[in-house]
Design an enzyme around this catalytic site. Structure first.
Site, mmCIF file in Angstrom:
data_model
loop_
_atom_site.group_PDB
_atom_site.id
_atom_site.type_symbol
_atom_site.label_atom_id
_atom_site.label_comp_id
_atom_site.label_asym_id
_atom_site.label_seq_id
_atom_site.Cartn_x
_atom_site.Cartn_y
_atom_site.Cartn_z
ATOM 1 N N HIS A 516 -11.176 -12.977 -0.582
ATOM 2 C CA HIS A 516 -10.412 -14.207 -0.370
ATOM 3 C C HIS A 516 -11.291 -15.443 -0.560
ATOM 4 O O HIS A 516 -11.041 -16.489 0.028
ATOM 5 C CB HIS A 516 -9.793 -14.213 1.038
ATOM 6 C CG HIS A 516 -8.811 -13.105 1.264
ATOM 7 N ND1 HIS A 516 -8.251 -12.841 2.504
ATOM 8 C CD2 HIS A 516 -8.278 -12.194 0.423
ATOM 9 C CE1 HIS A 516 -7.426 -11.802 2.405
ATOM 10 N NE2 HIS A 516 -7.428 -11.388 1.150
HETATM 11 C C1 LIG Z 1 -9.427 -6.807 -4.976
HETATM 12 C C2 LIG Z 1 -8.687 -7.955 -4.376
HETATM 13 C C3 LIG Z 1 -7.851 -7.716 -3.288
HETATM 14 C C4 LIG Z 1 -7.146 -8.778 -2.719
HETATM 15 N N1 LIG Z 1 -6.189 -8.501 -1.780
HETATM 16 C C5 LIG Z 1 -5.311 -9.484 -1.437
HETATM 17 C C6 LIG Z 1 -4.154 -9.181 -0.671
HETATM 18 O O1 LIG Z 1 -3.861 -8.017 -0.345
HETATM 19 N N2 LIG Z 1 -3.339 -10.211 -0.316
HETATM 20 C C7 LIG Z 1 -3.608 -11.509 -0.684
HETATM 21 O O2 LIG Z 1 -2.841 -12.398 -0.308
HETATM 22 N N3 LIG Z 1 -4.684 -11.808 -1.430
HETATM 23 C C8 LIG Z 1 -5.520 -10.834 -1.843
HETATM 24 N N4 LIG Z 1 -6.570 -11.128 -2.660
HETATM 25 C C9 LIG Z 1 -6.866 -12.552 -2.971
HETATM 26 C C10 LIG Z 1 -5.954 -13.202 -4.011
HETATM 27 O O3 LIG Z 1 -5.573 -12.260 -4.984
HETATM 28 C C11 LIG Z 1 -6.709 -14.409 -4.617
HETATM 29 O O4 LIG Z 1 -7.018 -15.309 -3.576
HETATM 30 C C12 LIG Z 1 -5.881 -15.163 -5.656
HETATM 31 O O5 LIG Z 1 -5.442 -14.256 -6.632
HETATM 32 C C13 LIG Z 1 -6.683 -16.299 -6.288
HETATM 33 O O6 LIG Z 1 -5.862 -17.008 -7.181
HETATM 34 P P1 LIG Z 1 -6.403 -18.172 -8.130
HETATM 35 O O7 LIG Z 1 -5.223 -18.673 -8.883
HETATM 36 O O8 LIG Z 1 -7.190 -19.138 -7.337
HETATM 37 O O9 LIG Z 1 -7.429 -17.463 -9.120
HETATM 38 P P2 LIG Z 1 -7.154 -16.252 -10.137
HETATM 39 O O10 LIG Z 1 -5.912 -15.538 -9.798
HETATM 40 O O11 LIG Z 1 -8.411 -15.495 -10.235
HETATM 41 O O12 LIG Z 1 -6.866 -17.007 -11.514
HETATM 42 C C14 LIG Z 1 -7.856 -17.569 -12.339
HETATM 43 C C15 LIG Z 1 -7.532 -17.210 -13.775
HETATM 44 O O13 LIG Z 1 -8.281 -18.042 -14.643
HETATM 45 C C16 LIG Z 1 -8.762 -17.271 -15.725
HETATM 46 N N5 LIG Z 1 -9.944 -17.968 -16.259
HETATM 47 C C17 LIG Z 1 -11.108 -18.208 -15.609
HETATM 48 N N6 LIG Z 1 -11.951 -18.878 -16.403
HETATM 49 C C18 LIG Z 1 -11.310 -19.088 -17.577
HETATM 50 C C19 LIG Z 1 -11.666 -19.740 -18.796
HETATM 51 N N7 LIG Z 1 -12.865 -20.302 -18.965
HETATM 52 N N8 LIG Z 1 -10.759 -19.765 -19.803
HETATM 53 C C20 LIG Z 1 -9.537 -19.188 -19.648
HETATM 54 N N9 LIG Z 1 -9.153 -18.559 -18.510
HETATM 55 C C21 LIG Z 1 -10.027 -18.516 -17.491
HETATM 56 C C22 LIG Z 1 -9.034 -15.916 -15.113
HETATM 57 O O14 LIG Z 1 -9.063 -14.902 -16.086
HETATM 58 C C23 LIG Z 1 -7.878 -15.774 -14.126
HETATM 59 O O15 LIG Z 1 -6.742 -15.146 -14.689
HETATM 60 C C24 LIG Z 1 -7.318 -10.104 -3.228
HETATM 61 C C25 LIG Z 1 -8.158 -10.346 -4.313
HETATM 62 C C26 LIG Z 1 -8.833 -9.279 -4.900
HETATM 63 C C27 LIG Z 1 -9.721 -9.556 -6.089
#
Ligand SMILES: Cc1cc2nc3c(=O)[nH]c(=O)nc-3n(C[C@H](O)[C@H](O)[C@H](O)COP(=O)(O)OP(=O)(O)OC[C@H]3O[C@@H](n4cnc5c(N)ncnc54)[C@H](O)[C@@H]3O)c2cc1C
Ligand SMILES: *[C@@H]1O[C@H](CO)[C@@H](O)[C@H](O)[C@H]1NC(C)=O
Ligand SMILES: *[C@@H]1O[C@H](CO)[C@@H](O)[C@H](O)[C@H]1NC(C)=O
Ligand SMILES: *[C@@H]1O[C@H](CO)[C@@H](O)[C@H](O)[C@H]1NC(C)=O
Ligand SMILES: *[C@@H]1O[C@H](CO)[C@@H](O)[C@H](O)[C@H]1NC(C)=O
Ligand SMILES: *[C@@H]1O[C@H](CO)[C@@H](O)[C@H](O)[C@H]1NC(C)=O
Ligand SMILES: *[C@@H]1O[C@H](CO)[C@@H](O)[C@H](O)[C@H]1NC(C)=O
Length: 580
Positions: A516
Site C-alpha cells: 500500500h
Molecule cells: C500485490 C498487491 C496486493 C495488494 N492488495 C490490495 C488489496 O487487497 N486491496 C487494496 O485495496 N489494495 C491492494 N493493493 C494496493 C493497490 O492495488 C494500489 O494501492 C493501487 O493499485 C495503486 O494505484 P495507482 O493508480 O496509484 O498506481 P498503479 O495502479 O500502479 O498505476 C500506475 C500505472 O502507471 C503505469 N506507468 C508507470 N510509469 C509509466 C510510464 N513511464 N509510462 C507509461 N505508463 C507508466 C504502470 O504500468 C501502472 O499501470 C495491493 C497492491 C499489490 C501490488
C-alpha cells in the site's frame, strides 16, 4: 501483559490459494473483453494531439480517462500490456504468479526498498488492481473530510466503481472463525458486510467475483466514450514536455513516449486553456517521471544531467509504506482457501485481516504463489536487510521440502494505519525503466511500532478466542509447534515470556509489505488540493502518490474513486469555462 522473546524460524509460507466465492451481480461483465479504442503503441503515429494526455493506465488512470472521454479527447498511455486473457491476472488461484514472474514482460516489476523489504509495482493496464489481493473497502468519512473532498461526489464515485468491479465474498469456516474471534475479543460492533469504513469488525468487498475471476480498473474503461479515447499499450512515457509561458511559469504541452520497438512518438496537447497532461503513474512512477522531466530537487537533477524545469525539493518526499506483519497458525483440520474477506478495525490504529488455505492441485501451487510465499518476495523469517537473493532462494528451496501438512492453516495479519514514518525516493538513472531508489523507514516513528505491537497482541487474542479454537492445536506449545512443522517451520506464534521489546523486535524483524505504498507527490507539497502540480501549468498528478496516508483499511477503492472523482471535477470546470 507479559511477553516474550519470540522465536520464529525460517520461513515457509503457506499456501494460500484463494478462491473467494462471491455473490456475483450477474450484470457485471466477465473479465475477457477487449476495447476497440485500445491498441499497441507501435501502431501510433509519430505525432498526435489530444485535450488530455493521461500517463499510466493504472488503478486511477483508467477511471479518470474513461470519465474525461465523455466531453473531451483523451489519450491514455500505459507502459504494460492488456490484462485480458492472462490467467495469471484474471484467476484468483493464480494470485502471486505475476508477482513471481521477474521477466521484463511481466505485469509486475519487483523492487527492493533501501529498507530491504521486497516489493512490487504494476506494469499492466489496470495497474495494481491486476496484481492485488482484491480486498475492496472505502475510506472513512473522516478521511474524506480531512482531505477536503466533496463527500457527495465521493460517494457517487465509489458507487460508479462498485457497479462494475466490487462483489460480496461468500464467508466460509475459517474466515468466519476469525470474524467471530475478533468480535469475541471486543473489536465491535459487528458491522456485517459493508464497503464502509466503520470501527468494529466487518466483511468487506472484493474485486474477485463468485467464480474467482478478477475485475480490475481496466474494466472501468467499459464506461468510456469510444469516440473520445485512445488507449495505447506498451507505450513507455520518457518525458513530459514543457514550454515557458513568458519567462517564469513552465506549462506542460505534451509527452515523449516509446513503443515496444523503441520508436519515439510525441503526443501534444491541443490548443485550449483547459487542456492538460495528467500523471497517474503510481507512487513510484509519478515522482520518477516528474524528476525525469525536470521537476524535482535541483542538485539531484543536476547530478543526473537532467535540465531543470523547476526546482521542486518536495518531489519524491513523503514516501510511505504501511508495514505488514503476520502470524501463521497451523490448523488441525483443513481450512478453505481464502484471500482477505474480514477486517477488524481497531481503535488503536491497527487493521486485522486474514488469509487461509492450501492448494496443491492443478497447475498452480499455492506453495509457490501464496500471499506469504518467498517466491513473490515475502520473507518474514529473516530481518529485512538480510533478505538477500541467496536467503530468498534458500527459503524457496526449503518450502519445496515441506510436507503438505505444514501448509494447513492460515495467516492473521495486521497493517497499521498511516503510517507516520516517511521516507523518500531518488533516481538511480535517467532510464524510466529502471526502478528509482526508495526508502520507507518502517517503524521510524515510535507510534507506528506501538500500533504494530498492539496489533500482534490482538492477533494472539483472536487465536486464543473460543471462536477460533477449532483452527488451532489446543495443546500446542512452542516446542510442539516446532515439531509439527519440522524441517522448515513456518512463522510461529510468539512464546509469552516477558519483555515487550521482543514484540517490537518481532515487528521489525518480520516486517513485510502489504503493497500500500504511497506518497512522492503529496497534496500541499507537490500538488495543490485540485491535484495541480505547484509552480507549473497544465499538469496534474492523480493517483496514490498524492496520498499523505493510506485510505481506508486497503486503498484501491479510494484510488479508483479518485480517478472518477477528479474526472468529473475536471469536466465540470471545463464545461463552466466553455459556458463563460
Ligand atoms: C500485490 C498487491 C496486493 C495488494 N492488495 C490490495 C488489496 O487487497 N486491496 C487494496 O485495496 N489494495 C491492494 N493493493 C494496493 C493497490 O492495488 C494500489 O494501492 C493501487 O493499485 C495503486 O494505484 P495507482 O493508480 O496509484 O498506481 P498503479 O495502479 O500502479 O498505476 C500506475 C500505472 O502507471 C503505469 N506507468 C508507470 N510509469 C509509466 C510510464 N513511464 N509510462 C507509461 N505508463 C507508466 C504502470 O504500468 C501502472 O499501470 C495491493 C497492491 C499489490 C501490488
Ligand atoms: C458532458 O457535457 C454535457 C453538456 O455538454 C453534459 O450534459 C454532461 O453532463 C457532460 N458529461 C460529463 C461526464 O461531465
Ligand atoms: C504466468 O506466471 C508464470 C509464473 O510466474 C510465468 O512463468 C508465466 O510466463 C506467466 N504467464 C503469463 C501469460 O504471463
Ligand atoms: C457517504 O457515504 C457514507 C457511507 O458510505 C456516509 O457515512 C456519508 O455520510 C456519506 N456522505 C455524504 C456527504 O453523503
Ligand atoms: C553528466 O555530464 C557530465 C559531462 O558531460 C559527465 O561527465 C557525467 O558523467 C554525466 N553524468 C551522468 C549521471 O550522466
Ligand atoms: C520435539 O521433538 C524433540 C525431538 O524430536 C523431542 O525431544 C521433544 O520432546 C519434542 N517436544 C514436544 C513438545 O513434542
Ligand atoms: C515475568 O514478569 C513477572 C513480573 O514482572 C515476573 O514475576 C515473572 O517471573 C516473569 N517471568 C519470566 C518468565 O521471566
Amino acid at each position: 501483559m507479559v511477553l516474550g522473546s519470540w522465536r520464529f524460524l525460517a520461513a515457509a509460507f503457506a499456501a494460500l490459494l484463494l478462491f473467494l466465492h462471491g455473490s456475483c451481480a450477474s450484470n457485471k461483465a466477465g473479465p475477457t473483453r477487449t476495447y476497440r479504442f485500445m491498441r499497441d503503441a507501435t501502431s501510433a503515429p509519430p505525432v498526435s494531439y489530444y485535450d488530455y494526455i493521461v500517463i499510466g493506465g493504472g488503478t486511477a488512470g483508467c477511471p479518470l480517462a474513461a470519465t474525461l472521454s465523455h466531453n473531451a479527447s483523451v489519450l491514455l498511455l500505459e507502459r504494460g500490456g492488456s490484462p485480458y486473457g492472462n490467467r495469471n491476472i484474471t484467476d484468483l488461484e493464480a494470485f502471486g504468479a505475476a508477482l513471481s514472474d521477474l521477466s521484463p514482460s511481466s505485469p509486475s516489476q519487483r523492487f527492493i526498498s533501501e529498507d530491504g523489504v521486497i516489493n512490487a509495482r504494476a506494469r499492466v493496464l489496470g495497474g495494481g488492481s491486476c496484481l492485488n489481493a482484491g480486498f475492496y473497502t472505502r475510506a472513512a468519512p473522516e478521511y474524506v473530510r480531512n482531505v477536503g473532498w466533496d463527500g457527495k461526489l465521493v460517494n457517487e464515485s465509489y458507487a460508479w466503481v462498485e457497479r462494475l468491479v466490487a462483489f460480496q465474498p461468500k464467508m466460509r469456516q475459517w474466515q468466519t472463525a476469525v470474524r467471530d474471534g475478533l468480535l469475541e475479543i471486543g473489536i465491535v460492533p459487528d458491522n456485517g458486510f459493508t464497503y464502509d469504513h466503520i470501527p468494529g469488525t466487518k466483511v468487506g468487498g472484493s474485486i474477485f467475483d463468485e467464480s474467482g475471476q478478477r475485475h480490475t480498473a481496466a474494466d472501468l474503461l467499459e464506461y468510456a466514450n469510444p469516440r473520445g479515447i485512445a488507449v495505447l499499450l506498451h507505450a513507455y512515457v520518457h518525458r513530459i514536455l514543457f514550454k515557458r509561458r513568458g519567462t517564469v511559469r513552465p506549462v506542460a504541452r505534451g509527452v515523449v513516449f516509446r513503443d515496444s520497438a523503441g520508436a519515439k512518438h510525441r503526443a501534444y496537447l491541443r490548443r485550449g486553456p483547459r487542456n492538460e497532461v495528467i500523471v497517474s503513474a503510481g507512487a513510484l512512477g509519478s515522482p520518477q517521471l516528474l524528476m525525469l522531466s525536470g521537476l524535482g530537487p535541483k542538485a539531484h537533477l543536476q547530478a543526473h544531467n537532467i535540465s531543470l524545469v523547476l526546482d521542486q525539493p518536495m518531489v519524491g518526499q513523503g514516501m510511505s509504506d504501511n508495514p505488514m506483519n503476520a502470524v501463521f497458525i497451523p490448523s488441525p483440520k483443513p481450512v478453505e482457501v481464502s484471500l482477505i474477506q474480514v477486517v477488524g478495525i481497531t481503535q488503536f490504529g491497527s487493521f486485522i485481516e486474514a488469509a487461509s488455505g492450501e492448494n496443491f492441485g492443478g497447475s498452480v501451487s499455492s506453495k509457490d504463489y501464496g500471499m506469504f510465499s518467498p517466491k513473490i518476495g515475502q520473507l518474514a523469517t529473516v530481518p529485512p536487510k538480510q533478505r538477500t537473493p541467496e536467503a530468498l532462494a534458500k527459503a524457496i528451496e526449503d518450502m519445496k521440502s515441506l510436507d503438505s501438512s505444514a501448509f494447513q492453516g492460515g495467516f492473521i495479519l495486521e497493517k497499521i494505519t498511516g503510517p507516520l514514518s516517511t521516507g523518500h525516493m531518488e533516481l538511480r538513472s535517467r532510464n524510466p525503466k529502471d526502478n528509482p531508489s526508495v526508502t520507507f523507514n518502517y517503524f521510524q516513528d515510535p507510534d507506528d511500532l506501538r500500533k504494530c505491537v498492539e496489533g500482534i497482541l490482538t492477533i494472539e487474542r483472536v487465536i486464543d478466542s473460543k471462536a477460533f479454537a477449532a483452527f488451532k492445536y489446543d495443546s500446542m506449545t512452542f516446542e510442539s509447534l516446532l515439531n509439527l512443522t519440522l524441517s522448515a517451520p513456518v512463522n510461529l506464534r510468539p512464546r509469552h515470556q516477558n519483555t515487550t521489546t521482543s514484540v517490537e523486535q518481532f515487528c521489525r524483524d518480520s516486517v513485510m509489505t502489504i503493497w500500500h505504498y504511497h506518497g512522492g507527490c503529496q497534496v500541499g507539497m507537490v500538488v495543490d488540493r485540485e491535484y495541480r502540480v505547484l509552480g507549473v501549468d497544465a499538469l496534474r498528478v492523480i493517483d496514490g502518490s498524492t496520498f499523505n496516508h493510506s485510505p481506508g483499511t486497503n486503498p484501491q477503492a479510494t484510488v479508483m474513486m479518485l480517478g472518477r472523482y477528479m474526472g468529473v471535477k475536471i469536466l465540470s470546470e471545463r464545461l463552466a469555462s466553455e459556458a463563460a
